[in-house]
Design an enzyme around this catalytic site. Structure first.
Site, short mmCIF file in Angstrom:
data_model
loop_
_atom_site.label_atom_id
_atom_site.label_comp_id
_atom_site.label_asym_id
_atom_site.label_seq_id
_atom_site.Cartn_x
_atom_site.Cartn_y
_atom_site.Cartn_z
N ARG A 126 0.59 9.93 14.27
CA ARG A 126 0.19 10.31 12.92
C ARG A 126 -0.62 11.59 13.08
O ARG A 126 -1.68 11.57 13.69
CB ARG A 126 -0.67 9.18 12.37
CG ARG A 126 -0.84 9.06 10.91
CD ARG A 126 0.35 9.26 10.07
NE ARG A 126 1.15 8.13 9.71
CZ ARG A 126 0.73 6.97 9.24
NH1 ARG A 126 -0.54 6.73 9.08
NH2 ARG A 126 1.57 6.04 8.90
N GLN B 52 -0.62 5.25 21.35
CA GLN B 52 -0.35 5.76 20.00
C GLN B 52 -1.50 6.71 19.62
O GLN B 52 -2.64 6.46 19.99
CB GLN B 52 -0.16 4.63 18.98
CG GLN B 52 -1.37 3.79 18.64
CD GLN B 52 -1.56 2.63 19.61
OE1 GLN B 52 -1.35 2.77 20.80
NE2 GLN B 52 -2.02 1.51 19.10
N LYS C 20 1.41 3.65 -3.25
CA LYS C 20 0.94 5.04 -3.23
C LYS C 20 2.09 6.00 -3.49
O LYS C 20 1.92 7.05 -4.12
CB LYS C 20 0.28 5.36 -1.89
CG LYS C 20 -1.06 4.68 -1.68
CD LYS C 20 -2.15 5.36 -2.51
CE LYS C 20 -3.52 4.84 -2.15
NZ LYS C 20 -4.60 5.52 -2.90
N GLY D 48 -2.37 1.63 23.81
CA GLY D 48 -3.36 2.60 23.35
C GLY D 48 -2.88 4.03 23.44
O GLY D 48 -3.67 4.97 23.33
N ARG E 230 -10.29 -1.22 10.68
CA ARG E 230 -9.82 0.12 11.04
C ARG E 230 -10.32 0.47 12.43
O ARG E 230 -11.37 -0.03 12.88
CB ARG E 230 -10.31 1.15 10.03
CG ARG E 230 -9.59 1.02 8.70
CD ARG E 230 -9.79 2.25 7.88
NE ARG E 230 -10.15 1.93 6.53
CZ ARG E 230 -10.40 2.84 5.59
NH1 ARG E 230 -10.34 4.11 5.87
NH2 ARG E 230 -10.72 2.47 4.38
N VAL E 231 -9.59 1.34 13.06
CA VAL E 231 -9.83 1.52 14.48
C VAL E 231 -11.24 2.06 14.80
O VAL E 231 -11.91 1.55 15.71
CB VAL E 231 -8.69 2.38 15.11
CG1 VAL E 231 -8.66 3.78 14.55
CG2 VAL E 231 -8.80 2.42 16.60
N ASP F 190 3.26 -0.56 12.75
CA ASP F 190 2.16 0.32 13.14
C ASP F 190 2.75 1.63 13.67
O ASP F 190 3.48 1.62 14.65
CB ASP F 190 1.33 -0.35 14.23
CG ASP F 190 0.01 0.35 14.46
OD1 ASP F 190 -0.68 0.64 13.47
OD2 ASP F 190 -0.33 0.64 15.63
N PRO F 191 2.47 2.75 13.01
CA PRO F 191 3.09 4.00 13.45
C PRO F 191 2.60 4.44 14.84
O PRO F 191 1.43 4.26 15.16
CB PRO F 191 2.70 5.02 12.39
CG PRO F 191 1.74 4.35 11.49
CD PRO F 191 1.58 2.92 11.86
N TYR G 239 0.83 -1.20 0.00
CA TYR G 239 0.00 0.00 0.00
C TYR G 239 0.87 1.26 0.00
O TYR G 239 0.74 2.12 -0.88
CB TYR G 239 -0.90 -0.02 1.24
CG TYR G 239 -1.90 1.12 1.32
CD1 TYR G 239 -2.98 1.18 0.45
CD2 TYR G 239 -1.77 2.10 2.29
CE1 TYR G 239 -3.90 2.22 0.54
CE2 TYR G 239 -2.68 3.14 2.39
CZ TYR G 239 -3.76 3.19 1.51
OH TYR G 239 -4.65 4.21 1.61
N1 LIG Z 1 -10.39 6.36 4.32
C1 LIG Z 1 -9.22 6.82 4.69
O1 LIG Z 1 -9.00 7.09 5.87
C2 LIG Z 1 -8.13 7.06 3.67
C3 LIG Z 1 -6.91 7.56 4.13
C4 LIG Z 1 -5.89 7.76 3.20
C5 LIG Z 1 -6.11 7.52 1.86
N2 LIG Z 1 -7.30 7.03 1.45
C6 LIG Z 1 -7.45 6.74 0.02
O2 LIG Z 1 -8.71 7.15 -0.44
C7 LIG Z 1 -9.19 6.23 -1.42
C8 LIG Z 1 -10.57 5.73 -1.02
O3 LIG Z 1 -10.47 5.08 0.24
P1 LIG Z 1 -11.75 4.49 1.00
O4 LIG Z 1 -11.50 4.62 2.44
O5 LIG Z 1 -12.97 5.04 0.40
O6 LIG Z 1 -11.60 2.94 0.66
P2 LIG Z 1 -12.64 1.93 0.04
O7 LIG Z 1 -12.00 0.59 0.08
O8 LIG Z 1 -13.98 2.09 0.68
O9 LIG Z 1 -12.77 2.44 -1.44
C9 LIG Z 1 -11.92 2.05 -2.46
C10 LIG Z 1 -12.76 1.76 -3.69
O10 LIG Z 1 -11.89 1.39 -4.77
C11 LIG Z 1 -12.44 0.25 -5.42
N3 LIG Z 1 -11.34 -0.46 -6.06
C12 LIG Z 1 -10.32 -1.13 -5.48
N4 LIG Z 1 -9.51 -1.64 -6.42
C13 LIG Z 1 -10.01 -1.27 -7.62
C14 LIG Z 1 -9.63 -1.49 -8.96
N5 LIG Z 1 -8.53 -2.21 -9.26
N6 LIG Z 1 -10.39 -0.96 -9.95
C15 LIG Z 1 -11.51 -0.25 -9.66
N7 LIG Z 1 -11.93 -0.01 -8.40
C16 LIG Z 1 -11.17 -0.51 -7.40
C17 LIG Z 1 -13.10 -0.53 -4.31
O11 LIG Z 1 -14.05 -1.45 -4.78
C18 LIG Z 1 -13.71 0.59 -3.48
O12 LIG Z 1 -14.99 0.94 -3.93
C19 LIG Z 1 -8.15 5.13 -1.53
O13 LIG Z 1 -7.32 5.38 -2.63
C20 LIG Z 1 -7.38 5.25 -0.24
O14 LIG Z 1 -6.05 4.81 -0.40
C21 LIG Z 1 -8.31 6.78 2.33
#
Ligand SMILES: NC(=O)c1ccc[n+]([C@@H]2O[C@H](COP(=O)([O-])OP(=O)(O)OC[C@H]3O[C@@H](n4cnc5c(N)ncnc54)[C@H](O)[C@@H]3O)[C@@H](O)[C@H]2O)c1
Length: 318
Positions: A282, A214, A154, A212, A191-192, A278-279, A150
């Site tokens: 944050r 962190q 990213k 706890g 997730r927490v 685990d950080p 991940y």
């Molecule tokens: N929620 C958070 O706290 C958080 C924090 C940091 C970054 N993000 C980023 O935000 C974005 C959305 O996160 P989220 O929390 O809504 O997660 P989520 O898992 O609910 O949403 C991700 C969506 O992407 C779709 N997906 C995954 N792989 C795919 C692929 N290969 N092709 C098409 N669709 C695909 C999933 O089906 C899902 O609907 C992600 O990129 C995540 O890395 C979220």
């Protein structure tokens, strides 16, 4: 800052996910045509069912690791499983989604001259040695650990965005999203916030890792979506990366205690060993977001948790 006027054709990848579904809702409410692309890996049709009646909303099942040919003005690239249980289930696919997904969406943006925003993450900072994290911090990331698919996926996506800017003059925006919570989070994503609420509602022990102590910062989904829309509307010379999240810190233990109080649960806290990588801390430095996007989170943890608890309660109803 430019105003966000005028109807556009907007693509949201990962639009059936937690953040994506709220973003689709928000873009529709602003009068845009929205194309939601998702392979339903972690997202669900339920998340966007209420949008299907809108003539300006279109849903397409598609995996972003394959090229996509559509005509759009703006792209929000959110597709990627975001919680450790999901992204570690098939780590190779996770990296492919971030890296091939970015290449395909950047290729699309280049072809149709669309503006493109990447949903990056605070995980690019890894286990940070700097606190709070500002955008010029390069991070402290393990390249071969369980979270690396991940984190490094990213980071590579960010690299690709900036290379497309330098090499192809694309209009890019990179948001580094910190912990976000709210309705439509997955109840079992580990997730927490979701963990604690589900455990409290079921009357099960609340699992706290380590002691706890962190800390995490928690941003409510409406605030987060607002930041993404504002980032997309910035002038072309602003690319980010920009931190978006809530700088107010809470210890994990404090969060657990608040959830117990809000749900009126009888659950007790139990302490388990900390998982690897685990950080400890944050916290976003949101100075840039505040200055450029004129944005800061508004929703207090108490209010956000109350709405999230209400959502989880509806899920548990037979
Ligand atoms: N929620 C958070 O706290 C958080 C924090 C940091 C970054 N993000 C980023 O935000 C974005 C959305 O996160 P989220 O929390 O809504 O997660 P989520 O898992 O609910 O949403 C991700 C969506 O992407 C779709 N997906 C995954 N792989 C795919 C692929 N290969 N092709 C098409 N669709 C695909 C999933 O089906 C899902 O609907 C992600 O990129 C995540 O890395 C979220």
């Amino acid at each position: 800052m430019k105003s966000y006027d005028g109807k556009k054709r907007v693509l949201v990848t990962g639009g059936a996910g937690f953040l994506g579904s709220h973003l689709c809702e928000r873009l529709l409410a602003s009068g845009h045509d929205v194309l939601c692309v998702d392979n339903f890996y972690t997202g669900t049709k339920d998340n966007i069912a209420h949008l299907l009646d809108s003539p300006r909303f279109e849903l397409m099942r598609h995996d972003v690791t394959f090229p996509l040919y559509v005509e759009v003005d703006e792209i929000y690239n959110l597709a990627c499983p975001a919680s450790p249980v999901h992204y570690q289930f098939d780590p190779v696919q996770t990296t492919k989604t971030s890296v091939h997904g970015a290449i395909n969406m950047l290729g699309l943006a280049k072809r149709v001259k669309a503006k493109i925003l990447q949903a990056s993450t605070s995980e690019v900072y890894g286990d940070p040695k700097v606190h709070p994290q500002a955008e010029d911090y390069w991070g402290h990331v393990n390249p071969i650990g369980m979270r690396s698919c991940y984190d490094e996926g990213k980071r590579c996506a960010e690299t690709l965005f900036f290379d497309y800017l330098r090499q192809h003059k694309l209009r890019i925006k990179v948001a580094r999203i910190f912990n976000t919570y709210g309705p439509r989070m997955h109840p079992n994503d580990g997730r927490v916030v979701s963990n604690f609420i589900m455990q409290a509602l079921k009357g099960e022990p609340i699992t706290v890792y380590g002691e706890g102590i962190q800390t995490r910062s928690f941003c409510y989904v409406d605030d987060l979506v607002e930041s993404l829309v504002r980032l997309m509307a910035t002038s072309d010379d602003f690319t980010g990366p920009v931190n978006v999240g809530n700088p107010k810190e809470f210890s994990i233990r404090e969060l657990a205690e608040r959830v117990v109080a809000l749900t009126g649960s009888r659950s007790k806290l139990v302490f388990k060993p900390l998982p690897s990588d685990d950080p400890m801390q944050r916290q976003p430095d949101i100075t840039v977001a505040h200055r450029v996007l004129e944005w800061q989170p508004k929703v207090e943890l108490e209010e956000g948790l109350r709405k999230t608890v209400a959502y989880f309660q509806t899920l548990m109803r037979p």
